[in-house]
Design an enzyme around this catalytic site. Structure first.
Site, PDB file in Angstrom:
ATOM      1  N   ASP A 198       0.851  -1.197   0.000  1.00  0.00           N
ATOM      2  CA  ASP A 198       0.000   0.000   0.000  1.00  0.00           C
ATOM      3  C   ASP A 198       0.884   1.244   0.000  1.00  0.00           C
ATOM      4  O   ASP A 198       1.983   1.221   0.571  1.00  0.00           O
ATOM      5  CB  ASP A 198      -0.886   0.027   1.262  1.00  0.00           C
ATOM      6  CG  ASP A 198      -2.040  -0.971   1.171  1.00  0.00           C
ATOM      7  OD1 ASP A 198      -2.377  -1.378   0.039  1.00  0.00           O
ATOM      8  OD2 ASP A 198      -2.599  -1.332   2.220  1.00  0.00           O
ATOM      9  N   TYR A 246       5.679  -8.959   8.271  1.00  0.00           N
ATOM     10  CA  TYR A 246       5.235  -7.573   8.458  1.00  0.00           C
ATOM     11  C   TYR A 246       5.302  -7.202   9.932  1.00  0.00           C
ATOM     12  O   TYR A 246       5.001  -8.023  10.797  1.00  0.00           O
ATOM     13  CB  TYR A 246       3.778  -7.411   8.002  1.00  0.00           C
ATOM     14  CG  TYR A 246       3.542  -7.697   6.546  1.00  0.00           C
ATOM     15  CD1 TYR A 246       3.676  -6.690   5.589  1.00  0.00           C
ATOM     16  CD2 TYR A 246       3.191  -8.978   6.113  1.00  0.00           C
ATOM     17  CE1 TYR A 246       3.465  -6.948   4.243  1.00  0.00           C
ATOM     18  CE2 TYR A 246       2.981  -9.247   4.764  1.00  0.00           C
ATOM     19  CZ  TYR A 246       3.117  -8.232   3.840  1.00  0.00           C
ATOM     20  OH  TYR A 246       2.914  -8.488   2.514  1.00  0.00           O
ATOM     21  N   ASP A 262      -7.466   1.500   7.400  1.00  0.00           N
ATOM     22  CA  ASP A 262      -6.200   2.123   7.805  1.00  0.00           C
ATOM     23  C   ASP A 262      -6.473   3.569   8.226  1.00  0.00           C
ATOM     24  O   ASP A 262      -7.622   4.004   8.256  1.00  0.00           O
ATOM     25  CB  ASP A 262      -5.134   2.020   6.703  1.00  0.00           C
ATOM     26  CG  ASP A 262      -5.507   2.785   5.428  1.00  0.00           C
ATOM     27  OD1 ASP A 262      -6.429   3.624   5.459  1.00  0.00           O
ATOM     28  OD2 ASP A 262      -4.865   2.535   4.387  1.00  0.00           O
ATOM     29  N   ARG A 312      -4.464  -5.058   6.682  1.00  0.00           N
ATOM     30  CA  ARG A 312      -5.591  -4.221   7.109  1.00  0.00           C
ATOM     31  C   ARG A 312      -6.782  -5.073   7.541  1.00  0.00           C
ATOM     32  O   ARG A 312      -7.512  -4.714   8.466  1.00  0.00           O
ATOM     33  CB  ARG A 312      -6.002  -3.271   5.978  1.00  0.00           C
ATOM     34  CG  ARG A 312      -5.001  -2.137   5.753  1.00  0.00           C
ATOM     35  CD  ARG A 312      -5.425  -1.231   4.617  1.00  0.00           C
ATOM     36  NE  ARG A 312      -5.339  -1.869   3.319  1.00  0.00           N
ATOM     37  CZ  ARG A 312      -6.197  -1.656   2.313  1.00  0.00           C
ATOM     38  NH1 ARG A 312      -7.199  -0.816   2.472  1.00  0.00           N
ATOM     39  NH2 ARG A 312      -6.033  -2.262   1.161  1.00  0.00           N
TER      40      ARG A 312
END
Length: 301
Positions: free
Chosen positions: A46, A74, A88, A180
């Protein structure tokens, strides 16, 4: 059609992507800086996310599927108490909650997100709905029933709890995961809502963010031999597959798209593997009875 200008350069350049830049613009920047004819990336980040974005050049673009399929790690921060329309911090806040779970409750809830899970993508995502990207329809105010898809989560750990509103997590997962969605679903399980505040991809298959070049470094080294020196070989993208060595004759047959003889190694009948000659990748294919049956051939000098 005019020929694409640029150098026939093959390999991987690892970038530590900054926030506020799309994955496509990183690829375009790298292609320009290396004056490369062909470039692509393995796994979109993203725009607000940072971390490893591996850019494949030339023949290395043929190895992208194996990096896309590889595990990725992550580190992300979840803001508890708020649900947004984008899952987000960019989106509008839709719901809030004063409830704040304890660390123990969070750790307990995380167990439900490990292993083979089903995950509904965010409304603002690149999945296609009737041929159109979901985010385009979401921008027009549409709410869609997106289909859940399987995701393999190797691990999901609580790393830090800086305050009641924020929790920092580490996740290792397979292909097609939406961090997300994890933040959103964790917030729902805990009954307090949640969205991603910060997201960084630490590693992706064999590529580490700590080895990545910044955009400033790429700008500074653009069009120079110093930037070429940072290229990793095409073969790095095949790290998860067994390597089979082949003879000069086997290599010649494989380069023409025919099965070629390889020297047996740890690969078993029916395994996907890659063949090398003098250390360079010649082809990827299926190993059967002393031969590799190629599915992709690399045109390396």
């Amino acid at each position: 059609m005019g020929r694409k200008k640029g150098r026939d350069i093959s390999g991987w350049l690892v970038v530590d992507k900054p926030a506020g830049m799309t994955s496509t613009s990183v690829v375009n920047k790298v292609r320009w800086a290396l004056d490369a004819k062909k470039a692509g990336h393995a796994g979109t980040l993203d725009p607000d996310a940072t971390g490893v974005l591996a850019v494949a050049l030339g023949e290395a673009t043929k190895t992208v599927p194996w990096i896309t399929d590889a595990l990725k790690a992550y580190r992300f921060t979840v803001r508890l108490g708020q649900r947004t329309n984008t899952d987000d911090a960019e989106g509008e806040i839709l719901d809030t909650s004063d409830l704040r779970p304890t660390d123990e409750q969070i750790k307990e809830a995380l167990h439900g997100f490990v292993g083979e899970i089903q995950q509904v993508p965010p409304q603002f995502s690149a999945v296609r709905v009737d041929g159109e990207r979901a985010y385009k329809r979401a921008r027009d105010g549409e709410t869609m029933d997106l289909v859940a898809r399987p995701l393999w989560v190797e691990e999901l750990l609580l790393v830090d709890r800086p305050d009641a509103d924020h929790v920092e997590l580490d996740m290792v997962c397979g292909k097609g995961g939406y961090v997300r969605s994890i933040a959103r679903d964790l917030g729902e399980v805990l009954g307090c809502h949640g969205h991603v505040l910060k997201l960084r991809r630490i590693w992706s298959g064999p590529f580490e963010a700590s080895d990545g070049l910044s955009i400033d470094q790429i700008d500074a080294l653009a069009k120079s031999p110093e930037l070429d020196a940072h290229l990793l070989p095409l073969e790095t993208g095949l790290a998860d597959l067994p390597e089979l060595r082949c003879t000069a004759e086997g290599a010649a047959r494989l380069r023409n798209g025919n099965p070629g003889m390889v020297i047996p190694s740890e690969a078993e009948y029916g395994d996907e593997a890659w063949a090398s000659f003098e250390g360079r990748a010649v082809a990827v294919g299926v190993y059967k009875g002393g031969e590799l049956h190629p599915s992709r051939v690399f045109l390396q000098g």
